[in-house]
Scaffold this active site. Structure first.
Site, PDB file in Angstrom:
ATOM      1  N   LYS A  22       0.809  -1.326  -0.399  1.00  0.00           N
ATOM      2  CA  LYS A  22       0.037  -0.092   0.037  1.00  0.00           C
ATOM      3  C   LYS A  22       0.883   1.120   0.468  1.00  0.00           C
ATOM      4  O   LYS A  22       0.168   2.660  -0.578  1.00  0.00           O
ATOM      5  CB  LYS A  22      -1.061   0.183   1.283  1.00  0.00           C
ATOM      6  CG  LYS A  22      -1.790   1.516   0.978  1.00  0.00           C
ATOM      7  CD  LYS A  22      -2.723   1.334   3.131  1.00  0.00           C
ATOM      8  CE  LYS A  22      -2.064   1.386   4.009  1.00  0.00           C
ATOM      9  NZ  LYS A  22      -1.775   3.004   3.990  1.00  0.00           N
ATOM     10  N   ASN A  23       1.657   1.497   0.697  1.00  0.00           N
ATOM     11  CA  ASN A  23       2.331   3.301   1.223  1.00  0.00           C
ATOM     12  C   ASN A  23       2.948   2.451  -0.375  1.00  0.00           C
ATOM     13  O   ASN A  23       4.219   3.436  -0.174  1.00  0.00           O
ATOM     14  CB  ASN A  23       3.401   2.436   2.233  1.00  0.00           C
ATOM     15  CG  ASN A  23       2.545   2.657   3.939  1.00  0.00           C
ATOM     16  OD1 ASN A  23       0.888   3.478   3.839  1.00  0.00           O
ATOM     17  ND2 ASN A  23       2.962   2.354   4.559  1.00  0.00           N
ATOM     18  N   CYS A 116      -5.914  12.603  12.665  1.00  0.00           N
ATOM     19  CA  CYS A 116      -6.370  11.527  11.962  1.00  0.00           C
ATOM     20  C   CYS A 116      -6.770  10.530  13.343  1.00  0.00           C
ATOM     21  O   CYS A 116      -5.471  10.834  14.300  1.00  0.00           O
ATOM     22  CB  CYS A 116      -5.635  10.782  10.442  1.00  0.00           C
ATOM     23  SG  CYS A 116      -3.728  10.224  11.362  1.00  0.00           S
ATOM     24  N   ARG A 121      -1.658  15.233  12.052  1.00  0.00           N
ATOM     25  CA  ARG A 121       0.213  14.656  11.868  1.00  0.00           C
ATOM     26  C   ARG A 121       0.108  15.956  10.485  1.00  0.00           C
ATOM     27  O   ARG A 121       0.082  16.031   9.815  1.00  0.00           O
ATOM     28  CB  ARG A 121      -0.900  13.550  10.766  1.00  0.00           C
ATOM     29  CG  ARG A 121      -1.134  11.636  11.689  1.00  0.00           C
ATOM     30  CD  ARG A 121      -1.137  10.971  10.752  1.00  0.00           C
ATOM     31  NE  ARG A 121      -0.454  10.361  10.237  1.00  0.00           N
ATOM     32  CZ  ARG A 121      -0.179   9.234   9.335  1.00  0.00           C
ATOM     33  NH1 ARG A 121      -1.094   8.256   9.214  1.00  0.00           N
ATOM     34  NH2 ARG A 121       0.327   8.894   8.947  1.00  0.00           N
ATOM     35  N   ASP A 307       3.905   0.698  11.807  1.00  0.00           N
ATOM     36  CA  ASP A 307       2.984   0.185  12.053  1.00  0.00           C
ATOM     37  C   ASP A 307       2.520  -1.780  12.478  1.00  0.00           C
ATOM     38  O   ASP A 307       1.619  -1.750  11.943  1.00  0.00           O
ATOM     39  CB  ASP A 307       2.824   0.523  10.461  1.00  0.00           C
ATOM     40  CG  ASP A 307       2.889   1.351   9.541  1.00  0.00           C
ATOM     41  OD1 ASP A 307       2.142   2.273  10.079  1.00  0.00           O
ATOM     42  OD2 ASP A 307       3.244   1.660   7.568  1.00  0.00           O
ATOM     43  N   ARG A 399      -8.285  -0.931   4.185  1.00  0.00           N
ATOM     44  CA  ARG A 399      -7.493   0.400   3.345  1.00  0.00           C
ATOM     45  C   ARG A 399      -6.506   0.011   2.874  1.00  0.00           C
ATOM     46  O   ARG A 399      -5.597   0.078   2.516  1.00  0.00           O
ATOM     47  CB  ARG A 399      -7.240   1.574   4.612  1.00  0.00           C
ATOM     48  CG  ARG A 399      -8.633   2.465   4.955  1.00  0.00           C
ATOM     49  CD  ARG A 399      -8.030   3.180   6.286  1.00  0.00           C
ATOM     50  NE  ARG A 399      -7.155   3.791   5.529  1.00  0.00           N
ATOM     51  CZ  ARG A 399      -5.315   4.643   6.225  1.00  0.00           C
ATOM     52  NH1 ARG A 399      -6.157   4.573   7.499  1.00  0.00           N
ATOM     53  NH2 ARG A 399      -4.647   4.584   5.504  1.00  0.00           N
TER      54      ARG A 399
HETATM   55  C1  UD1 Z   1       3.764   6.905   6.557  1.00  0.00           C
HETATM   56  C2  UD1 Z   1       3.266   5.493   6.092  1.00  0.00           C
HETATM   57  C3  UD1 Z   1       2.930   5.219   7.352  1.00  0.00           C
HETATM   58  C4  UD1 Z   1       3.664   4.786   8.359  1.00  0.00           C
HETATM   59  C5  UD1 Z   1       4.935   5.974   8.567  1.00  0.00           C
HETATM   60  C6  UD1 Z   1       5.893   6.026   9.581  1.00  0.00           C
HETATM   61  C7  UD1 Z   1       2.107   5.802   3.776  1.00  0.00           C
HETATM   62  C8  UD1 Z   1       1.134   6.098   3.055  1.00  0.00           C
HETATM   63  N1  UD1 Z   1       2.433   6.010   5.167  1.00  0.00           N
HETATM   64  O1  UD1 Z   1       3.447   8.049   7.020  1.00  0.00           O
HETATM   65  O2  UD1 Z   1       1.698   4.079   7.474  1.00  0.00           O
HETATM   66  O3  UD1 Z   1       3.267   4.402   9.656  1.00  0.00           O
HETATM   67  O4  UD1 Z   1       5.028   6.886   7.163  1.00  0.00           O
HETATM   68  O5  UD1 Z   1       6.670   4.901   9.104  1.00  0.00           O
HETATM   69  O6  UD1 Z   1       2.611   5.683   3.259  1.00  0.00           O
HETATM   70  N2  UD1 Z   1       5.945  14.731  10.780  1.00  0.00           N
HETATM   71  C9  UD1 Z   1       5.961  15.970  10.876  1.00  0.00           C
HETATM   72  N3  UD1 Z   1       6.335  17.116  10.002  1.00  0.00           N
HETATM   73  C10 UD1 Z   1       5.878  16.778   8.353  1.00  0.00           C
HETATM   74  C11 UD1 Z   1       5.386  15.391   8.458  1.00  0.00           C
HETATM   75  C12 UD1 Z   1       5.820  14.446   9.110  1.00  0.00           C
HETATM   76  O7  UD1 Z   1       5.940  16.288  12.359  1.00  0.00           O
HETATM   77  O8  UD1 Z   1       5.149  17.111   7.710  1.00  0.00           O
HETATM   78  C13 UD1 Z   1       6.192  13.807  11.232  1.00  0.00           C
HETATM   79  C14 UD1 Z   1       4.858  12.700  12.178  1.00  0.00           C
HETATM   80  O9  UD1 Z   1       3.708  14.104  12.726  1.00  0.00           O
HETATM   81  C15 UD1 Z   1       5.294  11.727  12.531  1.00  0.00           C
HETATM   82  C16 UD1 Z   1       6.778  11.388  12.363  1.00  0.00           C
HETATM   83  O10 UD1 Z   1       7.383  12.817  11.585  1.00  0.00           O
HETATM   84  O11 UD1 Z   1       5.812  11.998  13.792  1.00  0.00           O
HETATM   85  C17 UD1 Z   1       6.975  10.761  10.992  1.00  0.00           C
HETATM   86  O12 UD1 Z   1       5.662  11.002   9.790  1.00  0.00           O
HETATM   87  P1  UD1 Z   1       5.784  10.123   8.068  1.00  0.00           P
HETATM   88  O13 UD1 Z   1       7.433   9.584   8.473  1.00  0.00           O
HETATM   89  O14 UD1 Z   1       5.816  11.789   7.993  1.00  0.00           O
HETATM   90  O15 UD1 Z   1       4.431   9.819   7.859  1.00  0.00           O
HETATM   91  P2  UD1 Z   1       3.555   9.391   6.830  1.00  0.00           P
HETATM   92  O16 UD1 Z   1       4.328   9.440   5.560  1.00  0.00           O
HETATM   93  O17 UD1 Z   1       2.423  10.384   6.980  1.00  0.00           O
END
Ligand code: UD1
Length: 419
Positions: A22-23, A116, A121, A307, A399
């Site tokens: 998925k990711n 979410c 997030r 995850d 999902r």
């Molecule tokens: C992706 C995965 C999700 C997984 C996560 C961490 C997808 C679709 N989803 O989510 O399944 O759980 O990686 O491995 O690929 N953060 C900030 N600012 C930002 C972006 C992120 O502070 O602009 C923080 C988030 O709140 C979190 C951390 O960084 O604490 C990691 O998030 P991130 O790696 O961005 O996760 P996703 O890409 O949303």
């Protein structure tokens, strides 16, 4: 409302080919927008998050078709650059379209994805990076309007303070449309980033460094449509392995790289399972109650994946001995704990920490999925529990898992969906 009914305690035996990740497929589908013509994506799982992504592509003016697990995306003539709130709500990760739309059309509008079920997030890193590439971004009443500045986009160095998976992907996509070289320092190193790089390379992009902390993208080159096979889903694989660990038995998972699962396999081995790996498969044998293991701390790849936290916790809750979990990635990722407690789990929460004391065997109960992986964790718990478990709110599970009940039945589980 439909739910899964599981009679626990049946050992699992057999082989299962894991579906596409998925990711990985979500950013790859967004990347199809980068060029005119028809890209072909194989091993595309049938998940509601994927359907939502295909709906967005259609809405933007792409022609999209699915035949089995192959999806074709014809992005010859995208007509729109705006994603309505209802689709953004459906799937938070559609924020990935910001980078792709900016690179292709120079403009993107979408509603702010907001929080979410995992807590707040933020997307501040995505926005700061796109701004430094030359995007003007207006944030107004929950809407994001993103346009190239007058001078246009320009590649440059971007340092990420957190190795965000989504931000790394968004920058990679946007950078393909930026003349010059973009380097990402502190990039996410997840296997899904390598998959996205491989797809972009197949489109003719010059991208390198995926799988390390430093990525380089030479943007502004002409891209062409490509044909690509998405990698296997390491978190779905981890779910079936934890299910077999909880229920006992011997399960072979194929179409997966064991290297992408090292952190999870190390834990399962320490808990008493036997693990054998081949180039594209993992065999797990579990014959006795699992026992407690050294602290499990979630971390960016190659650390233990957030995850898989709930899923492993569910398996260990019905084992023997204590395990400390520390959730370091998301601030609200223990919502499954209350549900596991209904099944007899002994879990003490303190901030980011969860102390699991194995109770020997969980018992069946009526429980509710709270989020995607939390829901899968309840299924894992139900497979090992004594008696009947009913898991509701299956929309979360759908999902990210294709045919979860059917696949588990093929391995010998007693699970069925009650409409
Ligand atoms: C992706 C995965 C999700 C997984 C996560 C961490 C997808 C679709 N989803 O989510 O399944 O759980 O990686 O491995 O690929 N953060 C900030 N600012 C930002 C972006 C992120 O502070 O602009 C923080 C988030 O709140 C979190 C951390 O960084 O604490 C990691 O998030 P991130 O790696 O961005 O996760 P996703 O890409 O949303």
């Amino acid at each position: 409302m439909s739910y899964y009914e599981i009679q626990g305690g049946r050992p699992l035996y057999g082989t299962l080919a894991i579906h596409g990740a998925k990711n990985s497929v979500l950013p790859i589908l967004a990347a199809c927008l980068l060029t005119s013509g028809q890209s072909v994506i194989h091993n595309c799982p049938d998940l509601t998050d994927v359907s939502a992504t295909l709906d967005i592509l259609r809405l933007l003016g792409c022609r999209v078709e699915r035949k089995g697990d192959t999806v074709t995306v014809d992005a010859t003539a995208p007509e729109r650059w705006s994603i309505p709130e209802c689709l953004m709500r459906e799937m938070r990760s559609s924020v990935i379209f910001l980078g792709a739309l900016l690179a292709r059309l120079g403009t993107a509008e979408l509603s702010y994805p907001g929080g979410c079920e995992l807590g707040s997030r933020p997307i501040d890193l995505h926005l700061a990076a796109l701004r430094s590439l030359g995007a003007d971004i207006l944030e107004e009443q929950g809407a994001l309007c993103c346009r190239c500045c007058r001078e246009g986009l320009r590649g440059r160095e971007i340092c990420l303070s957190i190795p965000s998976v989504g931000a790394t992907e968004n920058i990679m996509l946007a950078a393909c449309g930026c003349p010059g070289v973009t380097t990402i320092i502190g990039a996410a190193q997840e296997p899904e980033i390598i998959d996205l790089q491989s797809f972009l390379q197949a489109m003719g992009a010059r991208v390198s460094g995926a799988g390390t902390a430093n990525l380089s993208i030479e943007g502004g080159l002409p891209l062409h449509p490509a044909e690509f096979r998405v990698m296997g889903d390491r978190i779905a694989a981890a779910t079936y392995l934890c299910g077999a660990a909880a229920a006992t038995g011997e399960v072979e998972i194929t179409s997966i790289s064991p290297d992408a699962l090292t952190a999870v396999l190390t834990c399962l081995e320490e808990a008493g399972c036997q693990i054998h790996t081949g180039p594209d498969r993992v065999v797990l044998t579990s014959s006795r109650p699992l026992h407690g293991i050294s602290p499990v701390r979630t971390a960016p790849y190659p650390g233990f994946p957030t995850d898989a936290q709930a899923i492993l916790m569910a398996a260990l809750s019905g084992g023997e001995g204590a395990t400390l979990f520390v959730e370091n990635i998301f601030d609200s990722r223990y919502r499954h704990v209350d549900e596991l407690r209904r099944m007899g789990a002994d879990i003490q929460l303190a901030g980011r920490a969860a102390m699991v004391s194995g109770v020997g065997r969980l018992h069946g109960a009526a429980v509710r999925s709270t989020d995607l992986r939390g829901g899968a964790a309840l299924v894992v718990a139900g497979l090992g529990a004594e008696g009947t478990t009913q898991v509701s709110e299956l929309r979360h599970i759908r999902r990210g898992y294709q045919d979860l009940d059917k696949n588990l039945r093929a391995l010998g589980a007693d699970i069925r969906e009650i409409p």
